[in-house]
Design an enzyme around this catalytic site. Structure first.
Site, PDB file in Angstrom:
ATOM      1  N   GLY A   3       2.113  -9.202  -3.424  1.00 28.28           N
ATOM      2  CA  GLY A   3       2.999  -9.624  -1.857  1.00 28.28           C
ATOM      3  C   GLY A   3       3.648 -11.591  -1.725  1.00 28.28           C
TER       4      GLY A   3
ATOM      5  CE  LYS B 170       5.617  -0.881 -12.452  1.00 29.00           C
ATOM      6  NZ  LYS B 170       4.297  -1.006 -12.533  1.00 29.00           N
TER       7      LYS B 170
ATOM      8  CB  VAL C   8      -2.301 -11.618  -5.060  1.00 24.02           C
ATOM      9  CG1 VAL C   8      -1.982 -12.614  -5.958  1.00 24.02           C
ATOM     10  CG2 VAL C   8      -4.607 -11.702  -4.527  1.00 24.02           C
TER      11      VAL C   8
ATOM     12  CD  GLU D   5       0.637  -1.434 -18.367  1.00 24.25           C
ATOM     13  OE1 GLU D   5      -0.247  -1.430 -16.739  1.00 24.25           O
ATOM     14  OE2 GLU D   5       1.842  -1.945 -17.238  1.00 24.25           O
TER      15      GLU D   5
ATOM     16  CG  HIS E 198       6.410  -0.704 -17.064  1.00 24.30           C
ATOM     17  ND1 HIS E 198       5.506  -0.512 -16.551  1.00 24.30           N
ATOM     18  CD2 HIS E 198       7.183  -1.201 -17.748  1.00 24.30           C
ATOM     19  CE1 HIS E 198       5.489  -2.301 -16.762  1.00 24.30           C
ATOM     20  NE2 HIS E 198       6.156  -2.594 -17.573  1.00 24.30           N
ATOM     21  CG  ASN E 199       2.885   1.668 -14.910  1.00 21.94           C
ATOM     22  OD1 ASN E 199       3.751   0.260 -14.841  1.00 21.94           O
ATOM     23  ND2 ASN E 199       2.155   1.430 -13.686  1.00 21.94           N
TER      24      ASN E 199
ATOM     25  CB  SER F 293       5.942  -4.393 -14.647  1.00 23.10           C
ATOM     26  OG  SER F 293       4.962  -4.282 -15.464  1.00 23.10           O
TER      27      SER F 293
ATOM     28  CG  HIS G 233       5.842  36.512 -25.233  1.00 30.99           C
ATOM     29  ND1 HIS G 233       6.930  36.358 -24.284  1.00 30.99           N
ATOM     30  CD2 HIS G 233       5.410  36.912 -25.395  1.00 30.99           C
ATOM     31  CE1 HIS G 233       5.695  36.433 -23.641  1.00 30.99           C
ATOM     32  NE2 HIS G 233       4.363  36.538 -23.996  1.00 30.99           N
TER      33      HIS G 233
ATOM     34  NE  ARG H  32      -4.338  -3.185   7.927  1.00 30.05           N
ATOM     35  CZ  ARG H  32      -4.812  -2.167   7.452  1.00 30.05           C
ATOM     36  NH1 ARG H  32      -4.289  -1.169   7.642  1.00 30.05           N
ATOM     37  NH2 ARG H  32      -5.364  -1.969   6.121  1.00 30.05           N
TER      38      ARG H  32
ATOM     39  N   GLY I  59       3.870  -7.353   3.637  1.00 36.07           N
ATOM     40  CA  GLY I  59       2.246  -6.944   3.000  1.00 36.07           C
ATOM     41  C   GLY I  59       2.076  -7.876   1.655  1.00 36.07           C
TER      42      GLY I  59
END
Length: 487
Positions: A14, A185, A12, A192, A188-189, A130, A454, A33, A9
């Site tokens: 990769g 991750k 950029v 972010e 993390h995002n 990241s 309740h 590919r 893959g």
């Protein structure tokens, strides 16, 4: 060449991660590919120091060039393309081989793929990466989760290729079983998302209330980057604000359309916070602002219909700037606290054993949310691994206690000026709710008992109770099953 590792893959990210591994002395075989990207990557490896990287013509050729047990990193679009890539690769892989998915994947998909590969004896690791294109090339934050023996096999490679901070500490480590790496991750995002929105709200108050120019704001953010606010996002903010269009000398930021895109990881974080019953209002508010930003046409029309304050407050510029700095710092602490609590809740529930101090270390370098603050967060969870909330760590509590009045002034200024500051505001609200011994939840629970039977607990005696609030209410009898289904 019998290569140490393969990467399939070659967008950029990769390409850059393959070159990173080769730069650290590991022999790498790359595949894609489309053959053109293989050629490009091989040419880059030659130009960037004759690195030990070779190309492949197809999947079979790619797998045949890898030493056993094969180790393959895949960096393709999340979802169906990952499944298709795994299917092609496993035709030429065998028991003991390892596949590492480095994409932003929804963690249940990683768990599913690992289970599907078990009958073949192929190990699967989900590894969050990241740092963007630059980090992938020069040292990203790497967050792997999967079988421990498979992690041990790739550990020498990822430890060398990750970012390093402090006393040469690698910004990577074992997150836990399958799914844990993707989960860390994902959060993390989410953090972010919150961090970016917090900074944008400070920017909005600077330009709209203080009437500061882009150059003035850039200078302030640059100064802040040499303080406790030092971070990658603060750094890029001052660079963005100062950047002009080379063709007409206008500031680029002023012509960027105010619609924020997203890939979905922030939404996943908010969904998971709800699933784990963890309050994450800063992250949720940042997601909501992206939804609102997308409704640009509606906002343009509403701006001619709905009114805001007419008489704006008089302000002291230097005082407001000092307050903004303190409010931003406090809100960042709160945002990290929420993210860490999401990870902890999921880890406890799923018995992953995620080390929160390790998470902070992994985020200290290479990644988008890297910041000086994370060193303090690492220390907090190293000292007290079972810390219930980052805000009650003695060092952070002292910071919040000394700055919260500035935080309140900024939230009040935003409200009085008609400037929406959802993440600054909800961060303060989270702090105020968490620090209070008593909340108005007693009334809400009484309302639930009134209309739905309740039940409720009491502060003055043990047990479960129900009240016949009016003559229309009846005795419920045995209350033991009335709380069934609570989350």
């Amino acid at each position: 060449m019998s290569c140490d590792i393969g990467l399939w893959g070659l967008a950029v990210m990769g390409q850059n991660f393959a070159l990173n591994m080769a730069s650290h002395g590991f022999s790498v075989c790359v595949g894609n590919r489309s053959p053109a990207k293989v050629t490009t990557t091989v040419e880059r490896a030659k130009a960037e120091g004759d690195l030990p990287l070779v190309g492949s013509t197809d999947v079979q050729d790619f797998c045949s060039q890898l030493s056993k047990p094969r180790k393959v990193v895949i960096l393709v679009q999340a979802g169906k393309p990952v499944d298709e890539t795994i299917a092609k690769l496993t035709e030429f892989m065998e028991e003991g081989d390892i596949i590492i998915d480095g994409g932003n994947e929804w963690y249940p998909n990683t768990i599913r793929r690992g289970e599907e590969l078990k009958p073949k004896g192929i190990h699967f690791i989900g590894m969050g990466i990241s740092g963007g294109e630059e980090g992938a090339r020069n040292g990203p934050s790497l967050m792997p989760g999967g079988p421990k023996d498979a992690y041990d096999a790739i550990e020498p490679i990822i430890t060398k290729c990750a970012a390093h901070v402090g006393d040469n500490e690698a910004c990577t480590g074992y997150c836990g079983p399958l799914g844990a790496g993707n989960y860390v991750k994902m959060v993390h995002n989410g953090i972010e998302y919150g961090d970016m929105q917090l900074i944008s709200e400070v920017y909005d108050l600077m330009r709209k209330v203080l009437k500061m120019s882009n150059d003035e704001m850039a200078k302030v953010f640059e100064e802040w980057n040499s303080t406790e606010l030092n971070s990658y996002l603060i750094e890029i903010t001052y660079k963005i604000l100062a950047k002009k269009d080379e063709t007409d000398d206008t500031y680029i930021v002023d012509v960027v359309l105010d619609k924020t895109g997203m890939k979905g990881t922030g939404r996943w974080t908010v969904q998971e916070a709800a699933e784990q019953s963890v309050a994450a209002p800063t992250i949720a508010a940042s997601l909501d602002t992206r939804y609102i930003s997308a409704r640009k046409d509606e906002r343009v029309k509403a701006s001619n219909i709905l009114e805001g304050p007419i008489q704006l407050p008089t302000v002291d510029k230097e005082q407001v700037l000092t307050d903004l700095k303190n409010a931003l710092y406090c809100s960042k602490i709160v945002s990290y606290a929420q993210g860490m609590n999401i990870i902890k809740a999921a880890s406890d529930k799923k018995e992953w054993g995620v080390d929160l101090s390790q998470c902070a270390l992994m985020w200290r370098g290479g990644c988008i949310i890297r910041a000086d603050l994370l060193g303090k967060i690492q220390n907090a969870f190293t000292t007290t691994p079972d810390l219930p909330n980052l805000m009650v760590d003695p060092a952070f509590a002292a910071e919040l206690n000394s700055r919260h009045m500035a935080w309140r002034r900024i939230v009040g200024l935003g409200v009085a000026s008609g400037i929406g500051c959802p993440t600054l505001c909800t961060s303060l609200t989270y702090y105020d709710q968490y620090r209070r011994e008593s909340l108005p939840a007693n009334l809400v629970q009484a309302q639930r008992d009134f209309f739905g039977g309740h039940t409720y607990e009491r502060v003055d005696k043990e047990g479960t109770f129900h009240t016949a609030w009016t003559d229309a209410h009846k005795d419920l009898g045995d209350l033991s099953g009335r709380t069934a289904g609570n989350v």
